[in-house]
Design a protein around this motif. Structure first.
Motif, PDB file in Angstrom:
ATOM      1  N   ARG A 131      63.088  -8.261  40.248  1.00  0.00           N
ATOM      2  CA  ARG A 131      62.971  -9.532  40.978  1.00  0.00           C
ATOM      3  C   ARG A 131      62.172 -10.542  40.160  1.00  0.00           C
ATOM      4  O   ARG A 131      61.407 -10.170  39.248  1.00  0.00           O
ATOM      5  CB  ARG A 131      62.279  -9.295  42.316  1.00  0.00           C
ATOM      6  N   PRO A 132      62.307 -11.837  40.476  1.00  0.00           N
ATOM      7  CA  PRO A 132      61.470 -12.841  39.814  1.00  0.00           C
ATOM      8  C   PRO A 132      59.992 -12.501  39.952  1.00  0.00           C
ATOM      9  O   PRO A 132      59.524 -12.118  41.035  1.00  0.00           O
ATOM     10  CB  PRO A 132      61.829 -14.135  40.563  1.00  0.00           C
ATOM     11  N   ASN A 133      59.277 -12.608  38.856  1.00  0.00           N
ATOM     12  CA  ASN A 133      57.849 -12.274  38.734  1.00  0.00           C
ATOM     13  C   ASN A 133      57.570 -10.769  38.765  1.00  0.00           C
ATOM     14  O   ASN A 133      56.416 -10.355  38.682  1.00  0.00           O
ATOM     15  CB  ASN A 133      57.007 -12.966  39.803  1.00  0.00           C
ATOM     16  N   GLY A 134      58.608  -9.926  38.884  1.00  0.00           N
ATOM     17  CA  GLY A 134      58.403  -8.489  38.831  1.00  0.00           C
ATOM     18  C   GLY A 134      58.102  -8.034  37.409  1.00  0.00           C
ATOM     19  O   GLY A 134      58.505  -8.664  36.430  1.00  0.00           O
ATOM     20  N   TRP A 135      57.400  -6.896  37.314  1.00  0.00           N
ATOM     21  CA  TRP A 135      56.979  -6.383  36.005  1.00  0.00           C
ATOM     22  C   TRP A 135      57.991  -5.382  35.441  1.00  0.00           C
ATOM     23  O   TRP A 135      58.538  -4.567  36.172  1.00  0.00           O
ATOM     24  CB  TRP A 135      55.631  -5.692  36.105  1.00  0.00           C
ATOM     25  N   ILE A 136      58.167  -5.465  34.141  1.00  0.00           N
ATOM     26  CA  ILE A 136      58.846  -4.429  33.366  1.00  0.00           C
ATOM     27  C   ILE A 136      57.807  -3.825  32.431  1.00  0.00           C
ATOM     28  O   ILE A 136      57.097  -4.557  31.733  1.00  0.00           O
ATOM     29  CB  ILE A 136      60.012  -5.010  32.541  1.00  0.00           C
ATOM     30  N   ALA A 137      57.693  -2.502  32.442  1.00  0.00           N
ATOM     31  CA  ALA A 137      56.758  -1.817  31.540  1.00  0.00           C
ATOM     32  C   ALA A 137      57.500  -0.719  30.808  1.00  0.00           C
ATOM     33  O   ALA A 137      58.357  -0.040  31.377  1.00  0.00           O
ATOM     34  CB  ALA A 137      55.577  -1.234  32.313  1.00  0.00           C
ATOM     35  N   LEU A 138      57.182  -0.558  29.523  1.00  0.00           N
ATOM     36  CA  LEU A 138      57.901   0.431  28.723  1.00  0.00           C
ATOM     37  C   LEU A 138      57.021   0.973  27.618  1.00  0.00           C
ATOM     38  O   LEU A 138      56.024   0.374  27.235  1.00  0.00           O
ATOM     39  CB  LEU A 138      59.177  -0.183  28.148  1.00  0.00           C
ATOM     40  N   THR A 139      57.414   2.143  27.132  1.00  0.00           N
ATOM     41  CA  THR A 139      56.779   2.743  25.957  1.00  0.00           C
ATOM     42  C   THR A 139      57.837   3.013  24.900  1.00  0.00           C
ATOM     43  O   THR A 139      59.008   3.267  25.215  1.00  0.00           O
ATOM     44  CB  THR A 139      56.089   4.075  26.303  1.00  0.00           C
ATOM     45  N   ILE A 140      57.423   2.931  23.648  1.00  0.00           N
ATOM     46  CA  ILE A 140      58.245   3.390  22.523  1.00  0.00           C
ATOM     47  C   ILE A 140      57.298   4.023  21.499  1.00  0.00           C
ATOM     48  O   ILE A 140      56.086   3.791  21.520  1.00  0.00           O
ATOM     49  CB  ILE A 140      59.049   2.263  21.847  1.00  0.00           C
ATOM     50  N   TRP A 141      57.868   4.816  20.599  1.00  0.00           N
ATOM     51  CA  TRP A 141      57.046   5.384  19.529  1.00  0.00           C
ATOM     52  C   TRP A 141      56.738   4.319  18.493  1.00  0.00           C
ATOM     53  O   TRP A 141      57.598   3.499  18.156  1.00  0.00           O
ATOM     54  CB  TRP A 141      57.759   6.561  18.872  1.00  0.00           C
ATOM     55  N   ALA A 142      55.508   4.321  18.004  1.00  0.00           N
ATOM     56  CA  ALA A 142      55.081   3.364  16.997  1.00  0.00           C
ATOM     57  C   ALA A 142      55.562   3.798  15.613  1.00  0.00           C
ATOM     58  O   ALA A 142      55.808   4.977  15.360  1.00  0.00           O
ATOM     59  CB  ALA A 142      53.566   3.238  17.009  1.00  0.00           C
ATOM     60  N   ALA A 143      55.687   2.832  14.731  1.00  0.00           N
ATOM     61  CA  ALA A 143      56.001   3.107  13.333  1.00  0.00           C
ATOM     62  C   ALA A 143      55.065   2.281  12.449  1.00  0.00           C
ATOM     63  O   ALA A 143      54.780   1.123  12.775  1.00  0.00           O
ATOM     64  CB  ALA A 143      57.455   2.760  13.043  1.00  0.00           C
ATOM     65  N   PRO A 144      54.559   2.865  11.361  1.00  0.00           N
ATOM     66  CA  PRO A 144      54.850   4.227  10.908  1.00  0.00           C
ATOM     67  C   PRO A 144      54.277   5.269  11.868  1.00  0.00           C
ATOM     68  O   PRO A 144      53.327   4.986  12.601  1.00  0.00           O
ATOM     69  CB  PRO A 144      54.160   4.301   9.538  1.00  0.00           C
ATOM     70  N   PRO A 145      54.849   6.472  11.862  1.00  0.00           N
ATOM     71  CA  PRO A 145      54.424   7.490  12.824  1.00  0.00           C
ATOM     72  C   PRO A 145      53.044   8.045  12.513  1.00  0.00           C
ATOM     73  O   PRO A 145      52.617   8.083  11.350  1.00  0.00           O
ATOM     74  CB  PRO A 145      55.494   8.571  12.674  1.00  0.00           C
ATOM     75  N   ALA A 146      52.358   8.469  13.559  1.00  0.00           N
ATOM     76  CA  ALA A 146      51.089   9.174  13.376  1.00  0.00           C
ATOM     77  C   ALA A 146      51.356  10.561  12.786  1.00  0.00           C
ATOM     78  O   ALA A 146      52.497  11.037  12.751  1.00  0.00           O
ATOM     79  CB  ALA A 146      50.361   9.291  14.712  1.00  0.00           C
ATOM     80  N   ALA A 147      50.279  11.208  12.344  1.00  0.00           N
ATOM     81  CA  ALA A 147      50.423  12.458  11.589  1.00  0.00           C
ATOM     82  C   ALA A 147      51.137  13.548  12.379  1.00  0.00           C
ATOM     83  O   ALA A 147      51.932  14.317  11.826  1.00  0.00           O
ATOM     84  CB  ALA A 147      49.058  12.944  11.142  1.00  0.00           C
ATOM     85  N   GLY A 148      50.864  13.630  13.681  1.00  0.00           N
ATOM     86  CA  GLY A 148      51.538  14.639  14.491  1.00  0.00           C
ATOM     87  C   GLY A 148      53.010  14.372  14.650  1.00  0.00           C
ATOM     88  O   GLY A 148      53.837  15.292  14.617  1.00  0.00           O
ATOM     89  N   GLN A 149      53.368  13.099  14.816  1.00  0.00           N
ATOM     90  CA  GLN A 149      54.775  12.719  14.909  1.00  0.00           C
ATOM     91  C   GLN A 149      55.524  13.035  13.614  1.00  0.00           C
ATOM     92  O   GLN A 149      56.712  13.347  13.643  1.00  0.00           O
ATOM     93  CB  GLN A 149      54.900  11.220  15.181  1.00  0.00           C
ATOM     94  N   ALA A 150      54.839  12.917  12.508  1.00  0.00           N
ATOM     95  CA  ALA A 150      55.487  13.056  11.200  1.00  0.00           C
ATOM     96  C   ALA A 150      55.614  14.499  10.732  1.00  0.00           C
ATOM     97  O   ALA A 150      56.245  14.760   9.698  1.00  0.00           O
ATOM     98  CB  ALA A 150      54.704  12.255  10.158  1.00  0.00           C
TER      99      ALA A 150
END
Length: 268
Positions: A131-150
Motif C-alpha cells: 500500500r502507499p507508504n507501506g514498507w518493503i524490507a529485504l536482505t541480500i548477501w554482501a559482496a565481496p563475501p565475508a570469510a565464512g561465505q567464501a
C-alpha cells in the motif's frame, strides 16, 4: 523468465529438505531485524516473498501479523505450510505475483533478490503490491563475501573446479553493486522512497558436516558448482574444504563462520 531465472528454478527443484538441514539456520539470523525494518506487528498484513521453509512467516505470525507467503519452489511451500498453518502460503514467483495493487501493509524478502534475473523489475512488483507508504524490507548477501561465505568458494578454486555452463550470471544491465550504496540506489530507481541500507555482520556456528551437507546435496549455485564436478575434483574440493574449515574451528570442532549481509528498507 530470464535464463538466470530458469536456472534458479532447476537449482532449487526438490531441495527444500536439504536447504532446511544446512543453510536455513544461517538465513534465519537477520529475520527479527528484517521484520522490525518492515514494522511488522499485530494485524499488519504482510507478504513474505520467497519464504523458503517458512522461517519469516513463522516469525511474522508470532508478532500477530496476518501473513501471506509465497515461494517459487513447491517443496519449500510444503515445508512452510507445515511450519506455519496460520499463514496463507502458496506457490508464486517474482516478477509476477498473484495479488492486487496495494494489498499488503508490508512486504519482506529474506535473501530473495539474489535469486531473481531482473532485480529492478522484482522490486517494482513488490512496490506494486504494498500500500502507499507501506514498507518493503529485504536482505541480500554482501559482496565481496565475508570469510565464512567464501569458504566453499575457496575450496572450489583451490581444487580447480570449473563453473558449469548451466549457472549463468545476471545480465550486466540487470546487475548492481552488492554494497550499501548499490542496494540503496537500486531501491530508488525502482520508484521507492526513503531508502536506507545497513550492513549486518555475524558469526554463524555450525559443524563442518552441516556446512558441507548443503553443497554436497546441490543446494544453491555453490552446491550445483560442487555437484557438477567429476568425482576426482569433488574429492579435491572436499579435501580443501576440510583444510580451510579448520581455520574457523574452535576447540570442540565447531565452525564460527563470519558472514555479512545487507538489510534495506524503503517505502512505496
Amino acid at each position: 523468465m530470464t535464463e538466470f531465472d530458469e536456472s534458479e528454478r532447476l537449482i532449487w527443484a526438490g531441495r527444500a529438505a536439504a536447504y532446511a538441514a544446512s543453510f536455513a539456520r544461517l538465513c534465519a539470523w537477520p529475520v527479527p531485524k528484517l521484520l522490525e525494518a518492515a514494522e511488522v506487528g499485530p494485524d499488519v498484513r504482510v507478504l513474505d516473498v520467497g519464504t523458503g521453509p517458512g522461517t519469516v512467516a513463522v516469525a511474522a505470525c508470532s508478532r500477530g501479523a496476518t501473513v501471506t507467503a509465497v515461494d517459487a519452489e513447491p517443496s519449500m511451500v510444503e515445508l512452510a505450510r507445515r511450519a506455519e498453518p496460520a499463514a496463507d502460503i502458496q506457490v508464486a514467483a517474482l516478477p509476477e505475483l498473484p495479488f492486487d495493487d496495494g494489498e499488503f501493509d508490508a512486504v519482506v524478502a529474506n535473501f530473495v533478490l539474489n535469486h531473481v534475473g531482473r532485480p529492478k523489475k522484482a522490486l517494482a512488483e513488490l512496490r506494486r503490491v504494498v500500500r502507499p507508504n507501506g514498507w518493503i524490507a529485504l536482505t541480500i548477501w554482501a559482496a565481496p563475501p565475508a570469510a565464512g561465505q567464501a569458504l566453499i568458494g575457496r575450496a572450489l578454486q583451490a581444487a580447480g573446479a570449473v563453473r558449469p555452463p548451466h549457472l549463468p550470471s545476471l545480465a550486466p544491465e540487470d546487475d548492481f553493486p552488492r554494497d550499501e550504496d548499490g542496494l540503496t540506489e537500486l531501491l530508488a530507481t525502482a520508484g521507492l522512497r526513503d531508502a536506507a541500507c545497513e550492513t549486518l555482520r555475524w558469526n554463524h556456528r555450525a559443524s563442518a558436516e552441516e556446512w558441507w551437507s548443503g553443497p554436497a546435496a546441490g543446494v544453491a549455485s555453490v552446491g550445483q558448482h560442487v555437484q557438477s564436478q567429476p568425482p576426482g575434483t569433488r574429492a579435491e574440493v572436499k579435501r580443501h574444504f576440510d583444510v580451510f574449515s579448520s581455520e574457523f574451528a574452535d576447540a570442540d570442532g565447531v565452525l564460527s563462520l563470519p558472514h555479512a549481509a545487507l538489510l534495506a528498507r524503503a517505502r512505496r
